[in-house]
Design an enzyme around this catalytic site. Structure first.
Site, PDB file in Angstrom:
ATOM      1  N   LEU A 154     -57.391  -2.055  12.880  1.00 45.45           N
ATOM      2  CA  LEU A 154     -57.836  -0.679  13.051  1.00 45.45           C
ATOM      3  C   LEU A 154     -58.569  -0.332  11.771  1.00 45.45           C
ATOM      4  O   LEU A 154     -58.060  -0.589  10.681  1.00 45.45           O
ATOM      5  CB  LEU A 154     -56.646   0.275  13.251  1.00 45.45           C
ATOM      6  CG  LEU A 154     -55.854   0.144  14.551  1.00 45.45           C
ATOM      7  CD1 LEU A 154     -54.695   1.141  14.556  1.00 45.45           C
ATOM      8  CD2 LEU A 154     -56.735   0.356  15.766  1.00 45.45           C
ATOM      9  N   ASP A 155     -59.758   0.232  11.879  1.00 44.93           N
ATOM     10  CA  ASP A 155     -60.530   0.459  10.661  1.00 44.93           C
ATOM     11  C   ASP A 155     -59.923   1.566   9.794  1.00 44.93           C
ATOM     12  O   ASP A 155     -58.977   2.256  10.185  1.00 44.93           O
ATOM     13  CB  ASP A 155     -62.014   0.694  10.963  1.00 44.93           C
ATOM     14  CG  ASP A 155     -62.283   1.979  11.728  1.00 44.93           C
ATOM     15  OD1 ASP A 155     -61.658   3.004  11.419  1.00 44.93           O
ATOM     16  OD2 ASP A 155     -63.138   1.960  12.629  1.00 44.93           O
ATOM     17  N   TYR A 156     -60.465   1.705   8.620  1.00 45.59           N
ATOM     18  CA  TYR A 156     -59.941   2.582   7.570  1.00 45.59           C
ATOM     19  C   TYR A 156     -59.671   4.001   8.069  1.00 45.59           C
ATOM     20  O   TYR A 156     -58.642   4.602   7.760  1.00 45.59           O
ATOM     21  CB  TYR A 156     -60.959   2.611   6.425  1.00 45.59           C
ATOM     22  CG  TYR A 156     -60.575   3.418   5.211  1.00 45.59           C
ATOM     23  CD1 TYR A 156     -59.639   2.948   4.297  1.00 45.59           C
ATOM     24  CD2 TYR A 156     -61.182   4.653   4.959  1.00 45.59           C
ATOM     25  CE1 TYR A 156     -59.307   3.680   3.170  1.00 45.59           C
ATOM     26  CE2 TYR A 156     -60.857   5.392   3.836  1.00 45.59           C
ATOM     27  CZ  TYR A 156     -59.918   4.900   2.944  1.00 45.59           C
ATOM     28  OH  TYR A 156     -59.596   5.635   1.835  1.00 45.59           O
TER      29      TYR A 156
ATOM     30  N   THR B 151     -59.318   4.993  11.239  1.00 42.10           N
ATOM     31  CA  THR B 151     -58.682   5.039  12.553  1.00 42.10           C
ATOM     32  C   THR B 151     -57.172   4.942  12.389  1.00 42.10           C
ATOM     33  O   THR B 151     -56.668   4.119  11.625  1.00 42.10           O
ATOM     34  CB  THR B 151     -59.180   3.885  13.449  1.00 42.10           C
ATOM     35  OG1 THR B 151     -60.593   4.016  13.616  1.00 42.10           O
ATOM     36  CG2 THR B 151     -58.510   3.920  14.808  1.00 42.10           C
TER      37      THR B 151
END
Length: 247
Positions: free
Chosen positions: A105-107, A109
């Site tokens: 999960l990106d930064y 999210t």
């Protein structure tokens, strides 16, 4: 530990006695035995029934663990970060086993992510052909039309890839603020996929959270909380991935 033809040096490293690189040197130096016999070949495969010794001392094979984590924003889906940012493994304190995230999960999210030290299990879940459903809820700028939602399901071209949503629907809309809350289900796992898809149709994501992963959800978990998966949940995830593979 459910070893299934793992490389010998990896199993030694997972036991915690040394790094994988040093484990390789121990093997080359003839200091490792498998079932009483010295093994000097790198890449030798072992399973849970094999007895492994280093300098005539049996190693303790690391047992597998599985955690469901409610990742906050501003955490990196990694075990370390060169920029010193917080990582998801920080959310499981006092853990004596080295775990890593299943996928990313990106930064910016938040939401559901699984941590484990079971590499075979992680690869099974992440393989594209296994098509594990992942449900995201996004707050977007603008209110997408039915035609826009249909386009997301048909497929969006982005950086040479075709990105598709399995399901997508508007949960709510705020005409005054010109924003919408949209639920999207993916069974792909491409980098920043939800954000890229909405960007391509000019509805930039303002906020994004993964709410479900297969049958798992965040019930009972506040942001930053975690819990251990049950044996039944791990088995069910494994069975679902293998079932999808056979389709």
């Amino acid at each position: 530990m459910a070893l299934n033809n793992e490389r010998l040096q990896k199993v030694i490293a997972q036991s915690g006695i040394t790094s994988r690189r040093k484990a390789e040197q121990l093997i080359l130096d003839g200091r490792v035995k498998v079932n009483g016999k010295v093994v000097k070949t790198l890449g030798t495969k072992v399973n849970q029934n094999d007895e492994i010794e280093v300098d005539s001392v049996p190693i303790e094979k690391e047992s597998h663990v599985y955690y469901l984590v409610n990742k906050p924003r501003t955490y990196i889906s990694s075990v370390k970060d060169e920029k010193g940012r917080k990582v998801v493994t920080d959310l499981v304190p006092d853990l004596d086993k080295r775990v890593y995230p299943v996928g990313r999960l990106d930064y910016n999210t938040s939401g559901l992510i699984i941590l484990t030290n079971d590499g075979e299990f992680a690869q099974l879940l992440m393989h594209p052909r296994h098509q594990i459903d992942k449900v995201y809820v996004a707050k977007v700028k603008g209110i997408p039309s039915k035609a826009a939602l249909t386009l997301l399901k048909k497929g969006i071209k982005s950086k040479g890839e075709t990105l598709r949503a399995k399901h997508v629907k508007i949960l709510s809309a705020n005409k005054q603020k010109n924003t919408a809350i949209v639920e999207m289900t993916l069974n792909e796992g491409k980098n920043r996929q939800v954000r890229r898809m909405f960007e391509e149709i000019d509805f930039p994501v303002l906020k994004l959270k993964r709410e479900r992963y297969s049958f798992l959800d965040l019930t009972g978990l506040q942001t930053g909380d975690y819990r251990e998966l049950t044996k039944e949940e791990v088995h069910k995830l494994r069975e679902e991935a293998l079932k999808n593979q056979s389709k």
